[in-house]
Enzyme design. Structure first.
Site, PDB file in Angstrom:
ATOM      1  CB  CYS A 172      76.662  -7.612  -5.909  1.00 30.73           C
ATOM      2  SG  CYS A 172      78.174  -6.851  -5.301  1.00 30.73           S
ATOM      3  CB  CYS A 214      81.789  -5.195   1.165  1.00 36.73           C
ATOM      4  SG  CYS A 214      81.148  -4.921  -0.477  1.00 36.73           S
ATOM      5  CB  CYS A 270      75.509   6.708 -13.743  1.00 32.19           C
ATOM      6  SG  CYS A 270      74.419   7.948 -13.051  1.00 32.19           S
TER       7      CYS A 270
END
Ligand code: SAH
Length: 471
Positions: free
Chosen positions: A100, A180, A429
């Site tokens: 992240c 996670c 994306c």
């Protein structure tokens, strides 16, 4: 003249650094914006300084880690003035893991950042001016956690402990991430149990350096709606000692796994999967449902990672496609046929193409199961099928693409310009390749709208749907 002056300045600066070469160079930087990897960007003597974890508006003291001819990489040492949008990242291994990049930024601002990244890419790569107001607000999630349906974790060993996790950012240190926060907890449960099973049975884990050992990766995919779970063990060999025992233990300790598969990869590669996949127990696939449409997924097939947002994404495609039932539609890069099936009842005919053969087989089965008979799926590249179809006289009214991060092949885009479908819908994306591909179409098409959808909260990944119309 100016350049010369600048050069001189640079030499002076370098000289200063050399004099204190044993001491790290510290700079005070004001962060102006964020870059494509979520890093803060400020300037030092007109050179961009990239600082992971710093936010726009912040004044930060950084240590230079590397100076390049055009930019500087630096690590944050201290924040002098803190942004009001800074929040405490809830994950314990946030910084070490690197999976992240935006946990320290308030979620609403993450959404604004993603819209802004698309704008930056357009400004950079599209020669024709684009009106920023066509880029809509990013569609976000109410609860931007627990959203991923699939985890791919490397198996390693640190001293006597088995570790299941990801390699830390830019390093070869494996970080344990069995808890996670963006993964669905059910996928974390499987990873945690697998760690224990591998340790208890003492199955040799793969060692990259020596290129030896058995078990490399464990891939878990969950059907959110159906609760079905597929576990794929990636190993260096098809048969190995204690294999039957391993299967038995998984069946016993992980009864929630409905499909157990084995993929063999004995290459020195960072790719997860090898060529051959074997069935170990249960079904060979899992099923997932998105808004009542069922999909069979085999191990190798791509499926969107965030089911809740996928429904919003596909509905957005449907909205801008405005099909009346008369159109011929292409679903390029179709995966298991999701987008085409989403639209099939409003189209005359849908053709999809995809390189992974198993995914194409899934797509055909998915259509058959739904009783949809106006869709056809083909194995092969989008860039080879589209020109063939054109030659055969197939002239689609709407072309939808959903390519991987690398974007569309030039040959594909050139063929689109010859076919001239009324609408071209680009699901992307990657804002950079999106913008480059859009630029290639600008002579024939006009950008009508861009809708970002947050498929990967807490990360810097940006997904969007662009509607182009023939001029
Ligand atoms: N539209 C699908 C899949 C999108 S991911 C969905 O929403 O689920 C992109 C897909 O493109 C992957 O399945 C990948 O295997 C496929 N692909 C990659 N390169 C391709 C190419 N050159 N031609 C056709 N498909 C390709």
């Amino acid at each position: 003249m100016n350049k010369h002056k600048h050069q001189k300045g640079r030499q002076k600066q370098k000289h200063q650094q050399n004099q204190q070469s044993d001491k790290p160079v510290e700079l005070l930087i004001t962060i102006k914006r964020m870059g494509i990897n979520g890093e803060g960007i400020g300037y030092y003597k007109r050179k961009a300084v990239f600082v992971q974890g710093a936010l726009p508006g912040e004044e930060v003291i950084v240590v230079v880690t590397r100076e390049y001819p055009k930019y500087i990489r630096a690590e944050m040492k201290r924040i002098r003035t803190k942004s009001k949008d800074r929040v405490d990242p809830p994950c314990d291994v946030y910084e070490a893991c690197g999976g992240c990049q935006l946990q320290h930024l308030r979620y609403e601002k993450q959404l604004a950042f993603k819209r802004d990244l698309i704008l930056q890419s357009l400004e950079r790569y599209v020669k024709k001016e684009v009106d920023p107001s066509i880029i809509k607000k990013t569609i976000g999630m109410k609860h931007p956690w627990d959203y991923r349906n699939k985890s791919q974790l490397q198996v390693g060993r640190i001293r006597d402990n088995v570790i299941v996790g990801l390699y830390g950012q830019g390093s070869h240190r494996l970080i344990d991430i069995t808890g996670c926060l963006v993964q669905h907890p059910k996928t974390n449960d499987v990873a945690l149990q697998m760690k224990k099973i591998i340790a208890d049975l003492n199955i040799p884990v793969y060692q990259e350096k020596k290129h030896e050992g058995i078990i490399r990766t464990i891939v878990t995919r969950l059907g959110f709606e159906t609760g079905q779970i597929q576990l794929v063990l990636v190993t260096t060999k098809e048969s190995f000692p204690k294999k039957q025992l391993l299967i038995k233990e998984i069946q016993k300790r992980l009864p929630q796994v409905t499909s157990l598969m084995l993929n063999v990869n004995n290459e020195r590669t960072s790719l997860i999967y090898g060529e051959n996949t074997f069935h170990l127990s249960g079904e060979e696939y899992i099923e997932e449902k998105l808004d009542e449409i069922g999909f069979e997924l085999s191990a190798r097939a791509f499926f969107q990672l965030n089911p809740a947002q996928t429904i919003k994404l596909y509905n957005e495609v449907k909205k801008v496609a405005e099909l009346t039932g008369e159109e011929k539609v292409v679903d390029a890069y179709c995966g298991v046929g999701t987008i085409g099936l989403w639209l099939a009842s409003n189209a005359k005919e849908v053709r999809g193409m995809e390189v992974i053969e198993d995914a194409v087989k899934d797509a055909r089965k998915n259509a058959e199961k739904r009783g949809v008979d106006n869709v056809k799926y083909y194995t092969g590249t989008a860039e080879s099928w589209l020109p063939k179809w054109k030659k055969e006289g197939f002239d689609p009214d709407v072309i939808i693409v959903d390519p991987p991060r690398t974007g569309c092949d030039n040959r594909f885009l050139e063929t689109v310009k010859k076919i001239r479908p009324k609408k071209f819908i680009y699901v992307s994306c990657n804002p950079s390749t999106l913008a480059k591909d859009l630029d290639a179409l600008m002579s024939k098409y006009e950008i009508k709208s861009i809708q970002p959808v947050d498929m990967f909260p807490q990360t810097s990944q940006v997904e969007s749907i662009t509607l182009l119309e023939l001029k």
